[in-house]
Design a protein around this motif. Structure first.
Motif, mmCIF file in Angstrom:
data_model
loop_
_atom_site.group_PDB
_atom_site.id
_atom_site.type_symbol
_atom_site.label_atom_id
_atom_site.label_comp_id
_atom_site.label_asym_id
_atom_site.label_seq_id
_atom_site.Cartn_x
_atom_site.Cartn_y
_atom_site.Cartn_z
ATOM 1 N N VAL A 100 0.836 -1.193 0.000
ATOM 2 C CA VAL A 100 0.000 0.000 0.000
ATOM 3 C C VAL A 100 0.879 1.253 0.000
ATOM 4 C CG1 VAL A 100 -0.098 0.136 2.529
ATOM 5 C CG2 VAL A 100 -1.980 1.065 1.167
ATOM 6 N N CYS A 101 0.374 2.326 -0.564
ATOM 7 C CA CYS A 101 1.027 3.629 -0.448
ATOM 8 C C CYS A 101 0.472 4.342 0.785
ATOM 9 C CB CYS A 101 0.778 4.463 -1.694
ATOM 10 S SG CYS A 101 1.472 6.132 -1.592
ATOM 11 N N PHE A 102 1.355 4.690 1.708
ATOM 12 C CA PHE A 102 0.941 5.415 2.913
ATOM 13 C C PHE A 102 1.068 6.930 2.770
ATOM 14 C CE2 PHE A 102 1.956 1.415 5.448
ATOM 15 C CZ PHE A 102 0.621 1.132 5.716
ATOM 16 N N GLY A 103 1.404 7.406 1.577
ATOM 17 C CA GLY A 103 1.455 8.841 1.349
ATOM 18 C C GLY A 103 2.433 9.542 2.277
ATOM 19 N N VAL A 104 1.961 10.618 2.905
ATOM 20 C CA VAL A 104 2.837 11.446 3.741
ATOM 21 C C VAL A 104 3.327 10.712 4.986
ATOM 22 C CG1 VAL A 104 1.819 13.614 2.941
ATOM 23 C CG2 VAL A 104 0.882 12.474 4.977
ATOM 24 N N GLN A 105 2.732 9.575 5.319
ATOM 25 C CA GLN A 105 3.151 8.841 6.518
ATOM 26 C C GLN A 105 4.362 7.939 6.270
ATOM 27 O OE1 GLN A 105 2.154 9.465 9.406
ATOM 28 N NE2 GLN A 105 0.194 10.505 9.132
ATOM 29 N N GLU A 106 4.749 7.757 5.006
ATOM 30 C CA GLU A 106 5.887 6.880 4.741
ATOM 31 C C GLU A 106 7.175 7.493 5.307
ATOM 32 O OE1 GLU A 106 6.103 5.258 0.793
ATOM 33 O OE2 GLU A 106 4.008 4.605 0.869
ATOM 34 N N GLY A 107 7.925 6.658 6.008
ATOM 35 C CA GLY A 107 9.147 7.118 6.653
ATOM 36 C C GLY A 107 8.930 7.670 8.045
ATOM 37 N N THR A 108 7.667 7.697 8.505
ATOM 38 C CA THR A 108 7.366 8.145 9.864
ATOM 39 C C THR A 108 7.059 6.936 10.741
ATOM 40 O OG1 THR A 108 4.968 8.366 9.581
ATOM 41 C CG2 THR A 108 6.333 10.229 8.881
ATOM 42 N N LEU A 109 7.091 7.149 12.053
ATOM 43 C CA LEU A 109 6.778 6.071 12.981
ATOM 44 C C LEU A 109 5.331 5.619 12.808
ATOM 45 C CD1 LEU A 109 8.545 7.384 16.208
ATOM 46 C CD2 LEU A 109 9.193 5.350 14.898
ATOM 47 N N MET A 110 5.141 4.298 12.874
ATOM 48 C CA MET A 110 3.772 3.779 12.903
ATOM 49 C C MET A 110 3.109 4.344 14.161
ATOM 50 S SD MET A 110 3.631 1.823 10.210
ATOM 51 C CE MET A 110 2.184 0.820 10.444
ATOM 52 N N GLY A 111 1.986 5.056 13.967
ATOM 53 C CA GLY A 111 1.411 5.760 15.109
ATOM 54 C C GLY A 111 -0.092 5.633 15.194
ATOM 55 N N ASP A 112 -0.701 6.657 15.809
ATOM 56 C CA ASP A 112 -2.134 6.622 16.086
ATOM 57 C C ASP A 112 -2.985 6.638 14.822
ATOM 58 O OD1 ASP A 112 -1.497 6.623 18.743
ATOM 59 O OD2 ASP A 112 -1.848 8.765 19.042
ATOM 60 N N TRP A 113 -2.396 6.968 13.694
ATOM 61 C CA TRP A 113 -3.163 7.045 12.445
ATOM 62 C C TRP A 113 -3.448 5.665 11.855
ATOM 63 C CZ3 TRP A 113 -0.823 4.776 8.247
ATOM 64 C CH2 TRP A 113 0.553 4.552 8.346
ATOM 65 N N TYR A 114 -2.674 4.635 12.257
ATOM 66 C CA TYR A 114 -2.729 3.363 11.545
ATOM 67 C C TYR A 114 -4.043 2.615 11.794
ATOM 68 C CZ TYR A 114 -1.047 -0.971 9.445
ATOM 69 O OH TYR A 114 -0.907 -2.072 8.641
ATOM 70 N N LYS A 115 -4.478 2.525 13.039
ATOM 71 C CA LYS A 115 -5.717 1.809 13.325
ATOM 72 C C LYS A 115 -6.922 2.492 12.688
ATOM 73 C CE LYS A 115 -7.888 -0.854 16.976
ATOM 74 N NZ LYS A 115 -7.789 -1.289 18.391
ATOM 75 N N PRO A 116 -7.043 3.837 12.754
ATOM 76 C CA PRO A 116 -8.142 4.499 12.031
ATOM 77 C C PRO A 116 -8.079 4.280 10.517
ATOM 78 C CG PRO A 116 -7.258 5.955 13.700
ATOM 79 C CD PRO A 116 -6.347 4.767 13.656
ATOM 80 N N TRP A 117 -6.873 4.124 9.968
ATOM 81 C CA TRP A 117 -6.752 3.830 8.537
ATOM 82 C C TRP A 117 -7.415 2.492 8.223
ATOM 83 C CZ3 TRP A 117 -3.512 -0.118 6.348
ATOM 84 C CH2 TRP A 117 -3.494 -0.113 4.947
ATOM 85 N N ILE A 118 -7.222 1.505 9.104
ATOM 86 C CA ILE A 118 -7.816 0.185 8.887
ATOM 87 C C ILE A 118 -9.312 0.195 9.186
ATOM 88 C CG2 ILE A 118 -7.876 -2.207 9.740
ATOM 89 C CD1 ILE A 118 -4.863 -1.985 10.255
#
Length: 203
Positions: A100-118
């Motif tokens: 998947v392309c994570f856009g602006v989140q690529e290269g950043t720490l896996m954070g609070d945005w990941y679960k809402p993405w799913i």
């Protein structure tokens, strides 16, 4: 809702990268395996080669994401099987298996945005939605499964979450690096997932 064809297949996430080790979101960024990941790919290849050597033929072709970390893992598995069994399993690259392309989140720490993405439809800027990933992953694997040959798919962690969604399995389950899985349809449970232990490999 995307749904996967009820046919058996094998799945292998790529070996470790430095970004994996650092807990960074890789997505479509093409990060290579690190030394640990290269060794993990060898161990996965040896474990799978042991199945062929025991008289089984678990899969007859390998389909890989085009990203380096997955393709290197796939080529290593292919080489381990050929070395152990004098059998060259065909390998092809399938662009639809890319991560998947994570856009602006690529290269950043896996954070609070990941679960809402799913779970909630949140989509980072310039990213692919989880719904779109699931549809793409299911479409790609269904096309692969339309062949009578059982495949080994070598790809990525988030892509496998999309496949879990298409198999109606719990989605937010982390897939370890380079641990082979055998997935078999089951009329009672939906799918059986067998983990192939690496410690069984001959080193």
């Amino acid at each position: 809702m995307s749904q996967l064809i009820s046919r058996p297949y094998w799945y292998l996430r790529h070996g470790e990268t430095d970004w994996n080790r650092q807990g960074l979101a890789q997505g479509s960024t093409d990060i290579p395996l690190n030394a640990t990941g290269e060794q993990q790919a060898v161990l996965a290849g040896k474990a799978l080669a042991d199945l062929f050597r025991s008289g089984q033929k678990p899969f007859s072709r390998i389909l890989s994401s085009p990203l380096t970390r997955a393709l290197t893992t796939a080529k290593t598995v292919q080489a381990m099987i050929e070395e152990a069994c004098a059998l060259r399993v065909p390998l092809e690259v399938n662009d639809e298996l890319r991560e998947v392309c994570f856009g602006v989140q690529e290269g950043t720490l896996m954070g609070d945005w990941y679960k809402p993405w799913i779970e909630e439809g949140f989509v980072p800027q310039d990213a692919e939605s989880f719904h779109a990933l699931t549809a793409r992953a299911a479409r790609a694997v269904n096309t692969i499964l339309n062949s009578p040959e059982t495949p080994l798919i070598v790809a990525h962690g988030a892509l496998f979450r999309g496949l879990r969604s298409a198999m109606q399995l719990p989605v937010d389950v982390r897939l370890p690096n380079a641990v082979p899985l055998a997935l078999t349809p089951n009329k009672q449970t939906g799918w059986d997932i067998e983990i192939i232990p690496l410690q069984a490999a001959r080193i």
